[in-house]
Design an enzyme around this catalytic site. Structure first.
Site, mmCIF file in Angstrom:
data_model
loop_
_atom_site.group_PDB
_atom_site.id
_atom_site.type_symbol
_atom_site.label_atom_id
_atom_site.label_comp_id
_atom_site.label_asym_id
_atom_site.label_seq_id
_atom_site.Cartn_x
_atom_site.Cartn_y
_atom_site.Cartn_z
ATOM 1 N N SER B 152 11.870 4.203 1.239
ATOM 2 C CA SER B 152 12.625 3.079 0.687
ATOM 3 C C SER B 152 14.091 3.507 0.474
ATOM 4 C CB SER B 152 11.954 2.602 -0.610
ATOM 5 O OG SER B 152 12.501 1.388 -1.054
ATOM 6 N N ARG B 213 12.392 -7.533 -12.090
ATOM 7 C CA ARG B 213 11.383 -6.596 -11.587
ATOM 8 C C ARG B 213 10.171 -7.336 -11.016
ATOM 9 N NH1 ARG B 213 10.195 -1.430 -9.693
ATOM 10 N NH2 ARG B 213 8.070 -0.899 -10.246
ATOM 11 N N ASP B 294 5.823 -5.311 5.945
ATOM 12 C CA ASP B 294 6.821 -4.984 4.924
ATOM 13 C C ASP B 294 7.772 -6.166 4.801
ATOM 14 O OD1 ASP B 294 9.062 -4.005 3.489
ATOM 15 O OD2 ASP B 294 8.803 -1.984 4.281
ATOM 16 N N HIS B 324 5.630 -2.995 1.700
ATOM 17 C CA HIS B 324 6.664 -1.990 1.446
ATOM 18 C C HIS B 324 6.131 -0.809 0.637
ATOM 19 C CE1 HIS B 324 10.845 -0.717 1.194
ATOM 20 N NE2 HIS B 324 10.697 -0.513 -0.087
ATOM 21 N N ASP B 325 5.170 -1.070 -0.230
ATOM 22 C CA ASP B 325 4.629 -0.024 -1.098
ATOM 23 C C ASP B 325 3.566 0.850 -0.429
ATOM 24 O OD1 ASP B 325 6.176 -0.263 -3.314
ATOM 25 O OD2 ASP B 325 4.684 -1.264 -4.569
#
Lengths: 351, 351
Positions: B152, B213, B294, B324-325
């Site tokens: 990332s 967040r 992603d 993405h994680d």
């Protein structure tokens, strides 16, 4: 079940016999249209019995088959410019001469969603919208719709109408909407509502709503479209980073907030998440139109809906970099799909 | 170019000779580790020359090849539990005995990003982070890294390091990061920063950050994962709709806001959007690992990066519902990819 308690049907006097607008116009005459409202008492799923005024717009020949058209939560009764309202409508490109939704060939009906005025501060189910439409049809003396065409929130309402009032529609076209809210899309909307709540803490309601709308816009479009439109380096403005899409989003968010009551948006956003229909209870011939790349209604949801519809369903898939908004942008391709859907023979009819 | 102005290198005395923690523990001894900070003066791209204290953690045998590891903007110098800090690190599953990143086989170095303490309220470029790493390597007397593994934000920094300080690394592994911020992802982050700004209007900084967040979390994961985890009907709570994922997101957002300085988050979020590298200027053997699905770094970006890397690049694609994680969740598969990337022969070496 009668949903209408002494329906009172009013036609706005000034528009009752509205004809072509001719003043200084070089355009073709606008189609005649009728605007009005029907007062009904509606037993709502989560909000008790409510007295509501259902605002509608109806255009096209009195003898033509009636098609009800419903769009996303920010859509309204005004589909396209007509003699009652010369402003462009939200479906201008698809409701036009020569299109499948030609106001010279069909009688097109649309309404302002229950809650759209912002005064009904209570949970609103898509079932309530469907019941309201049934009540409106009663008030207008329309026994049965030739078709219901629903896009996004309108597709959810169409599915509810098919389950709850199957006798009122011959066919359903459900575009970019399914039998339930997808859990990821629901989370996305819930956070938008929290943005509004954050703004409301300080009486910055419009600012919160503008931000919520901007987040929503990302869900309506796709990375592919943004990559084409906003491929510029970010700027440093007053020591802060400002990315290429920010001006566009800012302006659009501000415009939306200026014209939208916060409560209306909150309750209609919630309404999408309350939506649940068992597709097996839909016994109306249904064309599902899904967009590959729709970030709110993944193709997998349309497929699940189709499975539940069984013999009543068929699925058409569109590829578009406009994602969820393809209905509003891919007018030629959507028009072709609508033509096929509205002209398809019903069970028992010959092709 | 020397980036270091009289570097002063401190090792935290209490941890200098940190050994295994034995008190009441049935676990295997934790690996020895060294924590410290290096004071440097860094000429920054947008923020002038700044005196910074670079906080690092280093573990593994002194003679082993050094691998620098950097993660997302909320990652830090603490990769995994060790003798200097027994708490779990952010990369616990991948930095462990038997893994490719085995602290018994490699000397693993990580740092707290420039700006992570929240005091540097200025635009921070990924180039600044790379320059800071070069300065840290000077301070620690490390001439050259065996590899830089970045995930990332860390991948962006790795690309900058390869462009600006090619002699400092033998190979780069860039996971879920590319040569620029994608315009759609940049817009998503910009709106998150606006959520913080909305909170700051009323001194509800933490509330704004918690909301930001939560929006970010949606970009880190996928609809597929949410569909599996949060497939429950929404609830009506105090007359408001609450969807299934909301509890989870709320808790995670609140926790994040409690441990993260608002300015640190804002400036590191901006930093991702400032990032721009010309892939043709990367002359270090680079393995790009991309995740299909992603939502921040579309596969197409990884392909464009690969095209620019030419003979220096190769691409490995992972399919994962973690999006993405995936780097943090698909530990076995990522470990296999890292093994291949770190053991691949360099140009001129035989296999």
């Amino acid at each position: 079940m009668s949903l209408v308690d002494i329906p009172h049907h009013r036609t706005d006097p000034s528009f009752e016999t509205a004809g072509p607008l001719g003043v200084g116009s070089t355009c073709a005459a606008l189609p005649a249209a009728q605007r009005g409202s029907a007062d009904v008492r509606l037993p709502m799923l989560h909000a008790g019995s409510r007295r509501l005024s259902l605002r509608y717009e109806l255009q096209g020949p009195a003898s033509a088959p009636v098609v009800f058209v419903a769009g996303g939560i920010s859509a309204n009764r005004h589909l396209a410019a007509n003699a009652a309202d010369g402003d462009a409508g939200w479906l201008e490109g698809l409701v036009a001469p020569g299109r499948t939704l030609d106001p010279a060939q069909l009688r097109l009906l649309a309404f302002d969603f229950v809650g759209a005025e912002g005064e009904l501060d209570a949970p609103i189910d898509t079932a309530d919208q469907a019941d309201a439409i049934a009540a409106l049809l009663d008030a207008l003396g329309i026994a049965r719709l030739h078709a219901f065409v629903g896009y996004s929130y309108g597709a959810l309402i169409g599915l509810q109408l098919a389950v709850r009032h199957a006798a009122r529609l011959q066919r359903l076209v459900a575009v970019s909407g399914a039998h339930r809210a997808h859990p990821y899309a629901a989370a996305w909307r819930a956070l938008q509502r929290q943005a509004v709540a954050l703004g409301q803490l300080q009486c910055a309601d419009a600012q919160g709503l503008a931000l919520a709308r901007q987040f929503a816009m990302l869900s309506y479009r796709t990375p592919e479209e943004f990559a084409e439109r906003f491929d510029a380096a970010p700027q440093l403005v007053n020591g802060r980073v400002r990315v290429a899409a920010e001006d566009y989003l800012d302006v659009a968010g501000g415009r939306f907030a200026a014209r939208t009551p916060v409560n209306a948006w909150l309750r209609l956003s919630e309404s999408i998440d309350l939506h649940r229909v068992d597709p097996r209870q839909v016994h109306v011939p249904t064309t599902v139109i899904a967009v590959e790349g729709d970030r709110l209604v993944p193709l997998s949801e349309a497929v699940t809906l189709l499975e539940g519809l069984g013999g009543n369903g068929r699925l058409r898939v569109l590829r578009s970099s406009f994602g969820h908004d393809a209905f509003l942008k891919e007018t030629d391709r959507i028009d072709n799909l609508l033509a096929a859907a509205l002209r398809a023979p019903l069970p028992g009819e010959s092709a």
